[in-house]
Motif scaffolding. Structure first.
Motif, mmCIF file in Angstrom:
data_model
loop_
_atom_site.group_PDB
_atom_site.id
_atom_site.type_symbol
_atom_site.label_atom_id
_atom_site.label_comp_id
_atom_site.label_asym_id
_atom_site.label_seq_id
_atom_site.Cartn_x
_atom_site.Cartn_y
_atom_site.Cartn_z
ATOM 1 N N LEU A 116 -9.444 6.762 -4.878
ATOM 2 C CA LEU A 116 -9.031 5.418 -4.475
ATOM 3 C C LEU A 116 -9.666 4.366 -5.385
ATOM 4 O O LEU A 116 -8.990 3.444 -5.838
ATOM 5 C CB LEU A 116 -9.385 5.140 -3.019
ATOM 6 C CG LEU A 116 -9.140 3.709 -2.544
ATOM 7 C CD1 LEU A 116 -7.660 3.340 -2.628
ATOM 8 C CD2 LEU A 116 -9.680 3.512 -1.134
ATOM 9 N N GLN A 117 -10.952 4.507 -5.666
ATOM 10 C CA GLN A 117 -11.625 3.559 -6.557
ATOM 11 C C GLN A 117 -10.988 3.565 -7.946
ATOM 12 O O GLN A 117 -10.780 2.513 -8.551
ATOM 13 C CB GLN A 117 -13.117 3.872 -6.659
ATOM 14 C CG GLN A 117 -13.868 3.576 -5.391
ATOM 15 C CD GLN A 117 -15.318 4.034 -5.455
ATOM 16 O OE1 GLN A 117 -15.702 4.840 -6.298
ATOM 17 N NE2 GLN A 117 -16.120 3.509 -4.550
ATOM 18 N N GLN A 142 -7.683 1.766 -7.695
ATOM 19 C CA GLN A 142 -7.875 0.322 -7.640
ATOM 20 C C GLN A 142 -8.109 -0.235 -9.049
ATOM 21 O O GLN A 142 -7.492 -1.231 -9.436
ATOM 22 C CB GLN A 142 -9.057 -0.020 -6.721
ATOM 23 C CG GLN A 142 -8.756 0.201 -5.256
ATOM 24 C CD GLN A 142 -9.985 0.137 -4.377
ATOM 25 O OE1 GLN A 142 -11.064 0.592 -4.745
ATOM 26 N NE2 GLN A 142 -9.817 -0.412 -3.180
ATOM 27 N N THR A 143 -8.965 0.403 -9.813
ATOM 28 C CA THR A 143 -9.249 -0.036 -11.188
ATOM 29 C C THR A 143 -7.990 0.029 -12.043
ATOM 30 O O THR A 143 -7.683 -0.896 -12.802
ATOM 31 C CB THR A 143 -10.354 0.842 -11.813
ATOM 32 O OG1 THR A 143 -11.531 0.713 -11.017
ATOM 33 C CG2 THR A 143 -10.652 0.441 -13.239
ATOM 34 N N TYR A 149 -4.769 -0.091 -11.101
ATOM 35 C CA TYR A 149 -3.775 -1.105 -10.744
ATOM 36 C C TYR A 149 -4.221 -2.514 -11.120
ATOM 37 O O TYR A 149 -3.394 -3.340 -11.506
ATOM 38 C CB TYR A 149 -3.397 -1.016 -9.261
ATOM 39 C CG TYR A 149 -2.275 -0.035 -9.010
ATOM 40 C CD1 TYR A 149 -0.965 -0.346 -9.358
ATOM 41 C CD2 TYR A 149 -2.513 1.215 -8.453
ATOM 42 C CE1 TYR A 149 0.067 0.545 -9.148
ATOM 43 C CE2 TYR A 149 -1.479 2.119 -8.237
ATOM 44 C CZ TYR A 149 -0.193 1.771 -8.587
ATOM 45 O OH TYR A 149 0.839 2.661 -8.382
ATOM 46 N N VAL A 150 -5.513 -2.801 -11.029
ATOM 47 C CA VAL A 150 -5.997 -4.118 -11.464
ATOM 48 C C VAL A 150 -5.725 -4.290 -12.956
ATOM 49 O O VAL A 150 -5.242 -5.345 -13.387
ATOM 50 C CB VAL A 150 -7.498 -4.304 -11.141
ATOM 51 C CG1 VAL A 150 -8.089 -5.483 -11.900
ATOM 52 C CG2 VAL A 150 -7.690 -4.490 -9.649
ATOM 53 N N ALA A 164 -1.998 -3.948 -6.463
ATOM 54 C CA ALA A 164 -3.392 -4.230 -6.834
ATOM 55 C C ALA A 164 -4.049 -5.138 -5.798
ATOM 56 O O ALA A 164 -5.193 -4.896 -5.376
ATOM 57 C CB ALA A 164 -3.458 -4.859 -8.224
ATOM 58 N N ALA A 198 1.838 2.403 -3.570
ATOM 59 C CA ALA A 198 0.809 2.742 -4.542
ATOM 60 C C ALA A 198 1.038 4.100 -5.201
ATOM 61 O O ALA A 198 0.855 4.249 -6.409
ATOM 62 C CB ALA A 198 -0.573 2.696 -3.904
ATOM 63 N N LEU A 240 0.826 -1.207 0.000
ATOM 64 C CA LEU A 240 0.000 0.000 0.000
ATOM 65 C C LEU A 240 0.862 1.260 0.000
ATOM 66 O O LEU A 240 0.489 2.263 -0.591
ATOM 67 C CB LEU A 240 -0.937 0.013 1.215
ATOM 68 C CG LEU A 240 -2.115 -0.932 1.156
ATOM 69 C CD1 LEU A 240 -2.902 -0.883 2.461
ATOM 70 C CD2 LEU A 240 -3.011 -0.628 -0.030
ATOM 71 N N LEU A 252 -4.568 -3.090 -2.526
ATOM 72 C CA LEU A 252 -5.666 -2.125 -2.663
ATOM 73 C C LEU A 252 -7.026 -2.821 -2.620
ATOM 74 O O LEU A 252 -8.004 -2.261 -2.115
ATOM 75 C CB LEU A 252 -5.523 -1.328 -3.961
ATOM 76 C CG LEU A 252 -4.425 -0.273 -3.985
ATOM 77 C CD1 LEU A 252 -4.253 0.282 -5.393
ATOM 78 C CD2 LEU A 252 -4.732 0.848 -2.999
ATOM 79 N N ALA A 253 -7.085 -4.031 -3.139
ATOM 80 C CA ALA A 253 -8.351 -4.778 -3.144
ATOM 81 C C ALA A 253 -8.811 -5.142 -1.736
ATOM 82 O O ALA A 253 -9.994 -5.396 -1.521
ATOM 83 C CB ALA A 253 -8.206 -6.042 -3.993
#
Length: 120
Positions: free
Chosen positions: A97-98, A101-102, A104-105, A58, A31, A28, A61-62
């Motif tokens: 943040l959302q 997350q998207t 990094y995924v 990723a 990031a 984290l 963050l999940a």
């Protein structure tokens, strides 16, 4: 007055960032402000995250749950943040943040590195 959306405006940036003692092991902490430094321009911060680090970020963050994120945000000392944390900034930060997350995924599933660049 800064409302959390003027990151390009130097007068709205927080002061020196605190040290992150868990940086070497906690994905984290990689990031945004982590990875291998690139370049030597003191006005430009550049960090490279390897595909392995991206996958670890990723995954980390999940695991962040909204309630935990909100508690962590509300615990930020205003002097460390550079402004008084507030509900408007919390909503903006939660949205960011959302998006992170998207991002990094996607980067992890495609095996990409990530290059973070910021002007000081």
């Amino acid at each position: 007055m800064c409302d959390g959306q003027e990151s390009a405006d130097p007068s709205c940036r927080p002061g020196p960032l605190p040290d992150f003692p868990d940086a070497p092991t906690n994905p984290l902490s990689l990031a945004v402000l982590g990875g291998a430094p690139v370049g030597s321009d003191p006005d430009l911060l550049i960090w490279l995250k390897t595909p392995r680090e991206v996958a670890d970020i990723a995954a980390a963050l999940a695991t962040l749950e909204e309630d935990s994120f909100r508690q962590r945000y509300r615990a930020i000392p205003p002097d460390d943040y550079g402004m008084v944390p507030n509900e408007g900034d919390l909503a903006y930060t939660a949205m960011a943040l959302q998006q992170m997350q998207t991002f990094y995924v996607h980067a992890a599933t495609t095996g990409e590195s990530v290059l973070f660049v910021a002007y000081q």
